[in-house]
Design an enzyme around this catalytic site. Structure first.
Site, mmCIF file in Angstrom:
data_model
loop_
_atom_site.group_PDB
_atom_site.id
_atom_site.type_symbol
_atom_site.label_atom_id
_atom_site.label_comp_id
_atom_site.label_asym_id
_atom_site.label_seq_id
_atom_site.Cartn_x
_atom_site.Cartn_y
_atom_site.Cartn_z
ATOM 1 N N LYS A 52 38.518 52.728 26.972
ATOM 2 C CA LYS A 52 37.230 52.522 27.660
ATOM 3 C C LYS A 52 37.440 52.364 29.158
ATOM 4 O O LYS A 52 38.560 52.121 29.613
ATOM 5 C CB LYS A 52 36.537 51.287 27.080
ATOM 6 C CG LYS A 52 37.313 50.007 27.316
ATOM 7 C CD LYS A 52 36.709 48.824 26.565
ATOM 8 C CE LYS A 52 37.592 47.605 26.761
ATOM 9 N NZ LYS A 52 37.121 46.437 26.009
ATOM 10 N N TYR A 289 38.661 41.483 61.010
ATOM 11 C CA TYR A 289 37.377 40.772 61.018
ATOM 12 C C TYR A 289 37.590 39.266 60.969
ATOM 13 O O TYR A 289 38.446 38.784 60.216
ATOM 14 C CB TYR A 289 36.567 41.140 59.773
ATOM 15 C CG TYR A 289 35.894 42.491 59.804
ATOM 16 C CD1 TYR A 289 34.948 42.802 60.766
ATOM 17 C CD2 TYR A 289 36.191 43.445 58.830
ATOM 18 C CE1 TYR A 289 34.320 44.036 60.768
ATOM 19 C CE2 TYR A 289 35.569 44.681 58.823
ATOM 20 C CZ TYR A 289 34.631 44.971 59.797
ATOM 21 O OH TYR A 289 34.008 46.185 59.797
ATOM 22 N N MET A 337 36.870 47.233 54.319
ATOM 23 C CA MET A 337 36.496 48.208 53.301
ATOM 24 C C MET A 337 37.516 49.343 53.196
ATOM 25 O O MET A 337 37.828 49.806 52.103
ATOM 26 C CB MET A 337 35.097 48.759 53.606
ATOM 27 C CG MET A 337 34.499 49.513 52.447
ATOM 28 S SD MET A 337 32.864 50.170 52.785
ATOM 29 C CE MET A 337 31.862 48.711 52.781
HETATM 30 C C1 LIG Z 1 38.305 46.028 25.345
HETATM 31 C C2 LIG Z 1 38.328 45.868 23.904
HETATM 32 C C3 LIG Z 1 39.554 45.882 23.218
HETATM 33 C C4 LIG Z 1 40.896 45.937 23.901
HETATM 34 O O1 LIG Z 1 41.214 44.671 24.423
HETATM 35 P P1 LIG Z 1 42.606 44.346 25.167
HETATM 36 O O2 LIG Z 1 42.560 42.868 25.315
HETATM 37 O O3 LIG Z 1 42.598 45.061 26.465
HETATM 38 O O4 LIG Z 1 43.703 44.792 24.283
HETATM 39 C C5 LIG Z 1 39.498 45.844 21.828
HETATM 40 N N1 LIG Z 1 38.316 45.770 21.172
HETATM 41 C C6 LIG Z 1 37.125 45.733 21.811
HETATM 42 C C7 LIG Z 1 35.864 45.651 21.029
HETATM 43 C C8 LIG Z 1 37.095 45.771 23.197
HETATM 44 O O5 LIG Z 1 35.918 45.709 23.831
#
Ligand SMILES: *Cc1c(COP(=O)(O)O)cnc(C)c1O
Length: 418
Positions: A52, A289, A337
């Site tokens: 993800k 800054y 930035m």
């Molecule tokens: C992000 C996520 C994971 C992975 O988690 P990690 O701690 O990065 O291994 C697994 N299951 C779900 C539902 C997640 O949202």
């Protein structure tokens, strides 16, 4: 017609070591981390790679191809992959293992997401459900296409987030059975504190999940039950069940929050940028800054063309350390930035074009992902997911170098001989 003027001869310019900010993603380290994870699994447990958020900022399509053995004509290294959203599933491109979309499909976005849902049903993605209504909606799509829609039920055992309450499970399973074309594949839950080896919540959540799902395992012997993120993989072997879902450990960050002796997870990311300018400042000159740093002696500083827009957090101002050929070059003044200024006092003969390491792939380095996460009071995953689109991602550790374009340009990846 007068002939065009002769081309001006190009002056030979010395080629600098580093020309643009790069995030090098090591596919060799990725493969290594998969083997470390595999080595800690209970036998028979499937491995689902969580990709993800563009594989936590590393570039999901290229990592998915590597994990699936696409191109190398070898067997996939993982049994499945998971992403959060339908958009992300779309961006992964064609892969050879099942794909789970973790965020439950929502009725409110159903109309908007219909095309993607149809694409998902066609591709055989496993869609997550947490209520009766979306099962009906998905059933309608499946029947209109004449194809089965694969679903999994997400259950809440303590996260109080998107999972269905346990007491809804009966009616959800009943609805799935009632909807022709909807096929139950899996049930899952998510731990609140799996990183903490001794936390009682994990045992409690696992127990609730087991109890709630047991009758359905008897009715569906092929049902895949899964619960473990990276913390579950390493700290709670009893929670591996039929499949695990590690994310951060694939990318080489230990769920313990730092390197652990005897568990050789290797960060896959190394972020570098060129030294853009070298300047000698007089004692008393302030930098950046807000004049938060004033040179207490004559000082040689360097300018690095990355800033907080690239994911180099402003909270690193006057605190983080970069490295040039292994020599520490601390950040001086506020990170803006687009720019960061570093103190070159410890760097022998610094030159424009020298490679500055912002995030080191050595877990023990002062510029490690762990050191930076600590400074920003966060976890490594927030740092890698925050890397900006201006940074060129390059995958290494393969016969070819792969340019990973920013995610906004979807799954386009280009291959280049390296
Ligand atoms: C992000 C996520 C994971 C992975 O988690 P990690 O701690 O990065 O291994 C697994 N299951 C779900 C539902 C997640 O949202």
């Amino acid at each position: 017609m007068t002939p065009p003027p002769p081309a001006l001869p190009l002056l030979p310019v010395p080629r600098p070591a580093c020309t643009v900010p790069h995030a090098r993603v090591s596919l060799a380290n990725l493969r290594h981390n998969v083997s470390v994870i595999r080595g800690s699994l209970t036998s028979g447990t499937r491995l689902c790679a969580v990709l993800k958020a563009d594989a936590y900022g590393h570039g999901a399509p290229v990592l998915a191809r590597e994990l699936c053995g696409v191109g190398a004509r070898r067997r996939p290294l993982v049994d499945a992959v998971a992403v959060a959203t339908l958009d992300e599933a779309d961006a992964i491109g064609r892969i050879s293992v099942p794909l789970f979309v973790l965020r439950p499909i929502e009725s409110y976005s159903f109309h908007h997401a219909r095309k993607q849902l149809e694409a998902g049903v066609r591709a055989g993605w496993v869609l997550t459900v947490n209520c009766v209504q979306t099962i009906k909606d998905i059933g309608r799509v499946a029947r209109s296409m004449g194809l089965p829609a694969l679903v999994q039920v997400a259950l809440d055992t303590g996260m109080s987030r998107a999972g269905a309450p346990l007491h809804d499970l009966e009616s959800i399973v009943l609805e799935i059975a009632r909807q022709e074309g909807v096929k139950l594949i899996a049930m899952c839950t998510h731990f609140v504190s799996a990183e903490d080896a001794g936390h009682p919540a994990t045992t409690e959540q696992l127990e609730q999940f087991r109890r709630a799902t047991l009758p359905h395992v008897l009715a569906h012997p092929d049902l895949i039950r899964h619960a473990s993120n990276s913390g579950g993989v390493f700290f709670h072997p009893q929670s591996h069940l039929d499949m695990v879902r590690p994310g951060k450990s694939l990318y080489g960050t230990d769920p313990a929050g730092g390197p652990v002796a005897g568990r050789d997870l290797r960060p896959i990311l190394k972020w570098t940028a060129p030294l853009m300018l070298v300047r000698n400042l007089k004692k008393g000159t302030s930098i950046g800054y807000g004049c938060t740093y004033t040179a207490d002696r004559d000082l040689r500083v360097g300018l690095v063309p990355v800033g907080f827009a690239d994911g180099y957090s402003r909270s690193f101002s006057n605190r983080a350390t970069t490295l040039i050929a292994g020599h520490p070059a601390p950040v001086v003044g506020r990170i803006s930035m687009d720019y960061t200024t570093i103190d070159l006092s410890n760097v022998p003969s610094p030159n424009v074009g020298d490679e500055v390491t912002l995030i080191d792939d050595n877990p023990h380095s002062p510029a490690s992902i762990y050191a930076l996460a600590k400074l920003a009071e966060t976890i490594p995953s927030e740092i890698t997911t925050g890397l900006g689109n201006r940074i060129k991602r390059v995958a290494t550790g393969h016969q070819i170098e792969v340019d990973i374009l920013p995610t906004s340009s979807k799954s386009r990846t280009t291959l280049r001989a390296g």
